[in-house]
Scaffold this motif. Structure first.
Motif, PDB file in Angstrom:
ATOM      1  N   ARG A   1      10.290  61.459  87.090  1.00  4.37           N
ATOM      2  CA  ARG A   1       9.573  61.086  85.866  1.00  4.37           C
ATOM      3  C   ARG A   1      10.386  60.077  85.080  1.00  4.37           C
ATOM      4  O   ARG A   1      11.588  60.221  84.913  1.00  4.37           O
ATOM      5  CB  ARG A   1       9.333  62.320  84.986  1.00  4.37           C
ATOM      6  N   ARG A   2       9.724  59.055  84.580  1.00  5.18           N
ATOM      7  CA  ARG A   2      10.377  58.068  83.721  1.00  5.18           C
ATOM      8  C   ARG A   2      10.180  58.427  82.249  1.00  5.18           C
ATOM      9  O   ARG A   2      11.012  58.100  81.417  1.00  5.18           O
ATOM     10  CB  ARG A   2       9.823  56.678  83.987  1.00  5.18           C
ATOM     11  N   SER A   3       9.077  59.069  81.944  1.00  2.00           N
ATOM     12  CA  SER A   3       8.808  59.511  80.578  1.00  2.00           C
ATOM     13  C   SER A   3       7.749  60.604  80.611  1.00  2.00           C
ATOM     14  O   SER A   3       6.995  60.719  81.572  1.00  2.00           O
ATOM     15  CB  SER A   3       8.331  58.343  79.701  1.00  2.00           C
ATOM     16  N   ILE A   4       7.721  61.399  79.559  1.00  5.74           N
ATOM     17  CA  ILE A   4       6.710  62.442  79.379  1.00  5.74           C
ATOM     18  C   ILE A   4       6.292  62.371  77.910  1.00  5.74           C
ATOM     19  O   ILE A   4       7.148  62.390  77.019  1.00  5.74           O
ATOM     20  CB  ILE A   4       7.254  63.844  79.706  1.00  5.74           C
ATOM     21  N   VAL A   5       5.003  62.275  77.685  1.00  4.34           N
ATOM     22  CA  VAL A   5       4.500  62.189  76.315  1.00  4.34           C
ATOM     23  C   VAL A   5       4.922  63.445  75.546  1.00  4.34           C
ATOM     24  O   VAL A   5       4.754  64.558  76.013  1.00  4.34           O
ATOM     25  CB  VAL A   5       2.960  62.050  76.316  1.00  4.34           C
ATOM     26  N   GLY A   6       5.514  63.249  74.381  1.00  4.81           N
ATOM     27  CA  GLY A   6       5.935  64.358  73.532  1.00  4.81           C
ATOM     28  C   GLY A   6       7.377  64.774  73.719  1.00  4.81           C
ATOM     29  O   GLY A   6       7.933  65.465  72.878  1.00  4.81           O
ATOM     30  N   ILE A   7       7.998  64.371  74.822  1.00  6.18           N
ATOM     31  CA  ILE A   7       9.404  64.698  75.052  1.00  6.18           C
ATOM     32  C   ILE A   7      10.230  63.612  74.364  1.00  6.18           C
ATOM     33  O   ILE A   7      10.344  62.493  74.853  1.00  6.18           O
ATOM     34  CB  ILE A   7       9.741  64.779  76.560  1.00  6.18           C
TER      35      ILE A   7
END
Length: 132
Positions: A92-98
């Motif tokens: 994962r490069r990004s996760i919404v909310g993290i």
């Protein structure tokens, strides 16, 4: 004079107020996070052992993208007032909310890596922003 030491006596309202005024902001935040961990029924990160399946809660201090063996990995440091834990989402490069400052509950199996507690690809639940 009573036989019970002052530190073991229940603190009165005035004593608690003085303790809060003389404590640093970091100490107050750590105490609040430890209490939050107890009220949600989660285990404290400081009590977690290697290879134990746990559910922990805390605040994300840092969030970074750090590749592992050529694969993207989103890493975050979760702090609950007792200790810190690295949470890693592989691939994962990004996760919404993290994001730093966000509270979450994470579940998974603890691993030890370079002397630090790590949760790889945990099941997680973001805490509502209104509670912060």
């Amino acid at each position: 004079m009573s036989a019970v030491p002052r530190s073991q006596k229940p603190a009165g309202r005035f004593r608690r107020m003085l303790d809060r005024l003389s404590s640093s902001q970091e100490d107050l935040e750590s105490e609040e996070l430890r209490e939050d961990s107890e009220t949600t029924g989660c285990i404290r990160i400081g009590d977690c052992q290697d290879r134990q399946i746990v559910t922990v809660t805390g605040t994300l201090r840092t969030v970074t993208l750090r590749p592992r063996a050529g694969v993207p990995a989103l890493e975050a440091e979760l702090f609950d007032g007792s200790a810190a834990l690295d949470v890693v989402w592989l691939g994962r490069r990004s996760i919404v909310g993290i994001e730093p400052g966000r509270k979450l509950i994470a579940s998974g199996r603890i691993a030890m890596s370079r002397g630090r507690r790590v949760l790889f690809n945990p099941k997680y639940e973001l805490r509502p922003l209104g509670r912060e």
